[in-house]
Design an enzyme around this catalytic site. Structure first.
Site, short mmCIF file in Angstrom:
data_model
loop_
_atom_site.label_atom_id
_atom_site.label_comp_id
_atom_site.label_asym_id
_atom_site.label_seq_id
_atom_site.Cartn_x
_atom_site.Cartn_y
_atom_site.Cartn_z
N LEU A 140 -6.79 -6.64 -20.13
CA LEU A 140 -5.85 -6.54 -19.02
C LEU A 140 -4.70 -5.58 -19.35
CD1 LEU A 140 -5.19 -7.74 -16.21
CD2 LEU A 140 -3.71 -9.36 -17.40
N LEU B 88 -9.98 -8.69 -12.96
CA LEU B 88 -11.40 -8.39 -12.74
C LEU B 88 -12.25 -8.83 -13.93
CD1 LEU B 88 -10.69 -4.87 -11.29
CD2 LEU B 88 -11.60 -6.83 -9.99
N ASN C 218 -5.93 2.21 -12.86
CA ASN C 218 -4.93 1.28 -12.34
C ASN C 218 -3.55 1.88 -12.55
OD1 ASN C 218 -3.71 -1.24 -11.49
ND2 ASN C 218 -3.28 -1.66 -13.66
N GLY D 128 0.78 -1.23 0.00
CA GLY D 128 0.00 0.00 0.00
C GLY D 128 0.81 1.28 0.00
N THR E 188 -10.12 -1.22 -18.49
CA THR E 188 -11.12 -1.81 -19.39
C THR E 188 -11.02 -3.32 -19.25
OG1 THR E 188 -9.61 -2.00 -21.26
CG2 THR E 188 -10.79 0.09 -21.03
N ARG F 211 -14.46 -16.28 -9.91
CA ARG F 211 -14.13 -14.86 -10.02
C ARG F 211 -15.42 -14.03 -10.01
NH1 ARG F 211 -8.62 -13.70 -11.46
NH2 ARG F 211 -7.56 -15.64 -11.99
N HIS G 16 0.21 0.57 -13.36
CA HIS G 16 0.89 -0.63 -13.83
C HIS G 16 2.38 -0.33 -14.03
CE1 HIS G 16 1.51 -4.47 -15.73
NE2 HIS G 16 2.21 -3.85 -16.66
N1 NHR Z 1 -8.77 -6.29 -14.54
C1 NHR Z 1 -9.14 -5.90 -15.76
N2 NHR Z 1 -10.26 -6.42 -16.26
N3 NHR Z 1 -8.41 -5.04 -16.51
C2 NHR Z 1 -7.25 -4.54 -16.02
O1 NHR Z 1 -6.56 -3.70 -16.77
C3 NHR Z 1 -6.81 -4.92 -14.74
C4 NHR Z 1 -7.61 -5.81 -14.01
C5 NHR Z 1 -7.22 -6.24 -12.74
C6 NHR Z 1 -6.03 -5.83 -12.21
C7 NHR Z 1 -3.84 -4.66 -12.41
C8 NHR Z 1 -2.79 -5.43 -13.23
C9 NHR Z 1 -1.40 -4.77 -13.15
O2 NHR Z 1 -1.31 -3.55 -13.06
C10 NHR Z 1 -5.19 -4.98 -12.93
C11 NHR Z 1 -5.58 -4.49 -14.19
C12 NHR Z 1 -3.10 -8.85 -11.64
C13 NHR Z 1 -2.71 -9.69 -12.67
C14 NHR Z 1 -2.73 -11.19 -12.49
O3 NHR Z 1 -2.29 -11.93 -13.35
C15 NHR Z 1 -2.33 -9.12 -13.87
C16 NHR Z 1 -2.36 -7.75 -14.04
C17 NHR Z 1 -2.77 -6.91 -13.00
C18 NHR Z 1 -3.12 -7.47 -11.79
N4 NHR Z 1 -3.26 -11.70 -11.35
C19 NHR Z 1 -3.41 -13.12 -11.01
C20 NHR Z 1 -4.87 -13.58 -11.22
O4 NHR Z 1 -5.04 -14.79 -11.46
C21 NHR Z 1 -3.08 -13.36 -9.57
C22 NHR Z 1 -1.68 -12.96 -9.20
C23 NHR Z 1 -1.48 -12.89 -7.69
O5 NHR Z 1 -2.44 -13.05 -6.90
O6 NHR Z 1 -0.33 -12.61 -7.28
O7 NHR Z 1 -5.82 -12.77 -11.06
O8 NHR Z 1 -0.38 -5.47 -13.25
C1 GAR Z 2 3.42 -1.21 -7.44
O1 GAR Z 2 4.67 -1.24 -8.09
C2 GAR Z 2 2.32 -1.32 -8.46
O2 GAR Z 2 2.58 -0.63 -9.64
C3 GAR Z 2 2.32 -2.79 -8.69
O3 GAR Z 2 2.54 -3.39 -7.44
C4 GAR Z 2 3.20 -2.46 -6.59
C5 GAR Z 2 2.30 -2.19 -5.43
O4 GAR Z 2 2.90 -1.39 -4.50
N1 GAR Z 2 1.08 -3.24 -9.23
C6 GAR Z 2 0.95 -4.37 -9.88
O5 GAR Z 2 1.89 -5.08 -10.15
C7 GAR Z 2 -0.47 -4.73 -10.23
N2 GAR Z 2 -0.49 -6.04 -10.75
P1 GAR Z 2 2.10 -0.79 -3.28
O6 GAR Z 2 1.19 -1.89 -2.72
O7 GAR Z 2 3.17 -0.46 -2.31
O8 GAR Z 2 1.33 0.39 -3.75
#
Ligand code: NHR
Ligand code: GAR
Length: 219
Positions: free
Chosen positions: A148, A97, A111, A16, A145, A69, A113
């Protein structure tokens, strides 16, 4: 009299630090929002303590307690909507999501990223940038959106990859920029200056470039 601040729900899964950057900006008077709730899919994470220390309500919706989910996302929507947020901010939120969830918050969910999108959507972005031998890496704030990490960028910060970089050192350099650009993007939205229009982001009535507003932190 200023407009009443917008209500923001912040979704986290971990430490966080981005949440903390938003709390700090709000407390300094630089961010006209009320953080209405912090929601975590993981119990016991440091981000929940940060929220509690700032007097922000917290909710834990543990994804491991749901069979699908769809069921998890439905529970999140019910929890979140009790707080009537104007904006959802994913801050290190780690669950993909469903289209139902995304559709419910279209145009009011962003988000952060840790890559220069469209490079490296998904996970392990710092490792992938190092393995590719990239000279630059960075971070992108984008509207969420169904695709991903594919939604329209809002703001992007670029950082250099240094000769002897490790994954950890690079992640730290990127994180520092995250804490600059996320409060900025949320502020634009809160001021009514930022909108999703079709598949592009608009700031002050102008379409942003495909990679969003660029901040160069490469010195
Ligand atoms: N959902 C949608 N529909 N669209 C996006 O752009 C999203 C989203 C949910 C999360 C963050 C994203 C990132 O910034 C995000 C963007 C999780 C995963 C993933 O593979 C990928 C991308 C992001 C967040 N998660 C695994 C899963 O099965 C679990 C991984 C874990 O728990 O450590 O959901 O990177
Ligand atoms: C940040 O680097 C963020 O961009 C990344 O995880 C870290 C969270 O840090 N997000 C992702 O990888 C989403 N899949 P924080 O919990 O300290 O804010």
């Amino acid at each position: 009299m200023a407009d009443s601040p917008i209500r923001v729900a912040v979704l986290i899964s971990g430490s966080g630090t981005n949440l903390q950057a938003l709390i700090d900006a709000q407390q300094r008077g630089e961010l006209p929002v009320t953080i209405a709730v912090v929601v975590s899919n993981r119990p016991g994470v440091l981000g929940l303590n940060r929220a509690q220390n700032a007097g922000i309500p917290t909710q834990v919706i543990d994804h491991r307690e749901f069979n699908s989910r769809t069921a998890f996302d439905k529970a999140m929507m019910i929890a979140i909507d009790q707080y009537q947020p104007d904006l959802l901010v994913l801050a290190g939120f780690m669950r993909i999501l469903t289209p139902e969830f995304v559709g419910h918050y279209t145009g009011r969910m962003m988000n952060i990223h840790p890559s220069l999108l469209p490079n490296y959507p998904g996970l392990h972005t710092h490792r992938r940038a190092l393995e590719a031998g990239d000279a630059y890496h960075g971070v992108t704030v984008h509207f969420v959106t169904e695709q991903l990490d594919g939604g329209p960028p809002i703001v992007q910060a670029r950082v250099p990859v240094l000769p002897d970089d490790t994954e950890e050192a690079l992640a730290e350099r990127v994180l520092e920029q995250e804490h600059v650009i996320y409060p900025l993007a949320v502020r634009w939205f809160a001021e009514g200056r930022l909108h999703l229009e079709g598949d592009r982001s608009k700031l002050d009535g102008e379409l942003l470039p495909p990679q969003g507003h660029l901040i160069d932190a490469t010195g």
